[in-house]
Design a protein around this motif. Sequence first.
Motif, PDB file in Angstrom:
ATOM      1  N   VAL A   4       0.864  -1.175   0.000  1.00  0.00           N
ATOM      2  CA  VAL A   4       0.000   0.000   0.000  1.00  0.00           C
ATOM      3  C   VAL A   4       0.900   1.225   0.000  1.00  0.00           C
ATOM      4  O   VAL A   4       1.770   1.356   0.863  1.00  0.00           O
ATOM      5  CB  VAL A   4      -0.927   0.005   1.235  1.00  0.00           C
ATOM      6  CG1 VAL A   4      -1.753   1.281   1.291  1.00  0.00           C
ATOM      7  CG2 VAL A   4      -1.836  -1.224   1.223  1.00  0.00           C
ATOM      8  N   ASP A   5       0.697   2.102  -0.978  1.00  0.00           N
ATOM      9  CA  ASP A   5       1.563   3.279  -1.124  1.00  0.00           C
ATOM     10  C   ASP A   5       0.742   4.561  -1.074  1.00  0.00           C
ATOM     11  O   ASP A   5      -0.126   4.782  -1.932  1.00  0.00           O
ATOM     12  CB  ASP A   5       2.326   3.229  -2.454  1.00  0.00           C
ATOM     13  CG  ASP A   5       3.371   2.123  -2.483  1.00  0.00           C
ATOM     14  OD1 ASP A   5       4.206   2.074  -1.566  1.00  0.00           O
ATOM     15  OD2 ASP A   5       3.331   1.313  -3.424  1.00  0.00           O
ATOM     16  N   ASP A   6       1.007   5.390  -0.062  1.00  0.00           N
ATOM     17  CA  ASP A   6       0.448   6.737   0.034  1.00  0.00           C
ATOM     18  C   ASP A   6      -1.075   6.737  -0.167  1.00  0.00           C
ATOM     19  O   ASP A   6      -1.630   7.577  -0.865  1.00  0.00           O
ATOM     20  CB  ASP A   6       1.119   7.655  -0.992  1.00  0.00           C
ATOM     21  CG  ASP A   6       0.869   9.133  -0.696  1.00  0.00           C
ATOM     22  OD1 ASP A   6       0.684   9.470   0.489  1.00  0.00           O
ATOM     23  OD2 ASP A   6       0.844   9.928  -1.654  1.00  0.00           O
ATOM     24  N   LEU A   7      -1.750   5.788   0.488  1.00  0.00           N
ATOM     25  CA  LEU A   7      -3.183   5.599   0.266  1.00  0.00           C
ATOM     26  C   LEU A   7      -4.000   6.648   1.000  1.00  0.00           C
ATOM     27  O   LEU A   7      -3.773   6.942   2.172  1.00  0.00           O
ATOM     28  CB  LEU A   7      -3.601   4.207   0.737  1.00  0.00           C
ATOM     29  CG  LEU A   7      -4.983   3.747   0.257  1.00  0.00           C
ATOM     30  CD1 LEU A   7      -4.953   3.484  -1.236  1.00  0.00           C
ATOM     31  CD2 LEU A   7      -5.436   2.504   1.001  1.00  0.00           C
ATOM     32  N   ARG A   8      -4.985   7.185   0.281  1.00  0.00           N
ATOM     33  CA  ARG A   8      -5.898   8.171   0.848  1.00  0.00           C
ATOM     34  C   ARG A   8      -7.328   7.738   0.567  1.00  0.00           C
ATOM     35  O   ARG A   8      -7.633   7.209  -0.503  1.00  0.00           O
ATOM     36  CB  ARG A   8      -5.634   9.566   0.254  1.00  0.00           C
ATOM     37  CG  ARG A   8      -4.245  10.086   0.575  1.00  0.00           C
ATOM     38  CD  ARG A   8      -3.936  11.430  -0.065  1.00  0.00           C
ATOM     39  NE  ARG A   8      -2.585  11.840   0.263  1.00  0.00           N
ATOM     40  CZ  ARG A   8      -2.232  12.503   1.371  1.00  0.00           C
ATOM     41  NH1 ARG A   8      -3.176  12.860   2.237  1.00  0.00           N
ATOM     42  NH2 ARG A   8      -0.990  12.829   1.609  1.00  0.00           N
ATOM     43  N   SER A   9      -8.194   7.982   1.545  1.00  0.00           N
ATOM     44  CA  SER A   9      -9.597   7.632   1.382  1.00  0.00           C
ATOM     45  C   SER A   9     -10.445   8.588   2.206  1.00  0.00           C
ATOM     46  O   SER A   9     -10.038   9.023   3.289  1.00  0.00           O
ATOM     47  CB  SER A   9      -9.849   6.185   1.831  1.00  0.00           C
ATOM     48  OG  SER A   9     -11.192   5.814   1.635  1.00  0.00           O
ATOM     49  N   CYS A  10     -11.616   8.914   1.687  1.00  0.00           N
ATOM     50  CA  CYS A  10     -12.465   9.929   2.321  1.00  0.00           C
ATOM     51  C   CYS A  10     -13.875   9.405   2.554  1.00  0.00           C
ATOM     52  O   CYS A  10     -14.367   8.532   1.838  1.00  0.00           O
ATOM     53  CB  CYS A  10     -12.550  11.179   1.443  1.00  0.00           C
ATOM     54  SG  CYS A  10     -10.976  12.019   1.153  1.00  0.00           S
ATOM     55  N   TYR A  11     -14.516   9.991   3.565  1.00  0.00           N
ATOM     56  CA  TYR A  11     -15.956   9.873   3.758  1.00  0.00           C
ATOM     57  C   TYR A  11     -16.520  11.273   3.534  1.00  0.00           C
ATOM     58  O   TYR A  11     -16.395  12.157   4.392  1.00  0.00           O
ATOM     59  CB  TYR A  11     -16.287   9.373   5.159  1.00  0.00           C
ATOM     60  CG  TYR A  11     -15.839   7.952   5.422  1.00  0.00           C
ATOM     61  CD1 TYR A  11     -16.614   6.878   5.003  1.00  0.00           C
ATOM     62  CD2 TYR A  11     -14.637   7.681   6.092  1.00  0.00           C
ATOM     63  CE1 TYR A  11     -16.217   5.566   5.230  1.00  0.00           C
ATOM     64  CE2 TYR A  11     -14.236   6.385   6.326  1.00  0.00           C
ATOM     65  CZ  TYR A  11     -15.028   5.331   5.888  1.00  0.00           C
ATOM     66  OH  TYR A  11     -14.627   4.031   6.118  1.00  0.00           O
ATOM     67  N   GLY A  12     -17.106  11.489   2.373  1.00  0.00           N
ATOM     68  CA  GLY A  12     -17.514  12.838   2.030  1.00  0.00           C
ATOM     69  C   GLY A  12     -16.297  13.747   1.930  1.00  0.00           C
ATOM     70  O   GLY A  12     -15.348  13.462   1.207  1.00  0.00           O
ATOM     71  N   ARG A  13     -16.316  14.845   2.695  1.00  0.00           N
ATOM     72  CA  ARG A  13     -15.191  15.779   2.676  1.00  0.00           C
ATOM     73  C   ARG A  13     -14.141  15.455   3.728  1.00  0.00           C
ATOM     74  O   ARG A  13     -13.117  16.132   3.815  1.00  0.00           O
ATOM     75  CB  ARG A  13     -15.704  17.205   2.902  1.00  0.00           C
ATOM     76  CG  ARG A  13     -16.628  17.721   1.799  1.00  0.00           C
ATOM     77  CD  ARG A  13     -17.059  19.146   2.079  1.00  0.00           C
ATOM     78  NE  ARG A  13     -17.925  19.668   1.021  1.00  0.00           N
ATOM     79  CZ  ARG A  13     -18.445  20.876   1.021  1.00  0.00           C
ATOM     80  NH1 ARG A  13     -18.187  21.705   2.043  1.00  0.00           N
ATOM     81  NH2 ARG A  13     -19.218  21.275   0.036  1.00  0.00           N
ATOM     82  N   ILE A  14     -14.404  14.435   4.525  1.00  0.00           N
ATOM     83  CA  ILE A  14     -13.482  14.094   5.613  1.00  0.00           C
ATOM     84  C   ILE A  14     -12.529  13.005   5.158  1.00  0.00           C
ATOM     85  O   ILE A  14     -12.954  11.904   4.774  1.00  0.00           O
ATOM     86  CB  ILE A  14     -14.255  13.620   6.860  1.00  0.00           C
ATOM     87  CG1 ILE A  14     -15.187  14.731   7.351  1.00  0.00           C
ATOM     88  CG2 ILE A  14     -13.288  13.206   7.974  1.00  0.00           C
ATOM     89  CD1 ILE A  14     -16.106  14.309   8.466  1.00  0.00           C
ATOM     90  N   GLU A  15     -11.243  13.286   5.177  1.00  0.00           N
ATOM     91  CA  GLU A  15     -10.233  12.304   4.786  1.00  0.00           C
ATOM     92  C   GLU A  15      -9.918  11.412   5.976  1.00  0.00           C
ATOM     93  O   GLU A  15      -9.491  11.884   7.032  1.00  0.00           O
ATOM     94  CB  GLU A  15      -8.964  12.990   4.278  1.00  0.00           C
ATOM     95  CG  GLU A  15      -7.979  12.011   3.664  1.00  0.00           C
ATOM     96  CD  GLU A  15      -6.788  12.694   3.022  1.00  0.00           C
ATOM     97  OE1 GLU A  15      -6.720  12.739   1.779  1.00  0.00           O
ATOM     98  OE2 GLU A  15      -5.925  13.203   3.775  1.00  0.00           O
TER      99      GLU A  15
END
Length: 233
Positions: A4-15
């Motif tokens: 996993v590299d530099d993974l980003r995930s959001c719920y709506g506008r909240i990361e």
Amino acid sequence: MLRVDDLRSCYGRIEALHGVSLEVKAGEIVTLVGGNGAGKTTLLRAISGVQPVTGGAIRFKGEVIDRIDAHRRVGLGIAQVPEGRQVFAPLTVEDNLRLGAWSRKDDGIAADLDGVYASFPVLAEKRALQAGGLSGGQQQMLAIGRALMAKPELILLDEPSMGLAPILVEQIFEAILALKARGITVLLVEQNAFSALSIADRGYVLETGTITLSGEGRALLDDPKVRGAYLGL
């Protein structure tokens, strides 16, 4: 096996994940510890494909999979045991297990079903009963067995000891070690940090969506920050 590299995930506008990077080598047990809301479940859901990602990459055996549908990831060899077990309560134990093999087209399902029953004899005794009537520990065994029916190379375990009595917790961790003995790779999310790190080859600490510590499981057990925050020492 997993990177996993530099993974980003959001719920709506909240990361929820802020550039998480980790790796899991074939045959390892890797433990991810952290408090409530740290992003542990979000990370597992992102790896299994049920949580969208907004940045970074997930590689399984060298293949980028973060844009592949969840059901195809199961076919590649990734199975998740979700938090709370999430068995199909009205169905029998055996029907729950057979559902775990839905993606398979081979002739080995019956043999693998026997293998699950050999690993968890109580499930064999209760195979014709509704899954909703099992105890919490038995449901956790069923959830692990259901994942095994997919013939995974990597199992994602989300809080398998949650809500269980100490003797059942011990049985679940023995089952996790048995997975490793069978050559199955395990990424384990667990609030029982002591037990989880005790069996882990390596571990990561996730805090508010960011990896803050990593190292060998035993080394993390001795880390003052881990001992103070997660072991109560």
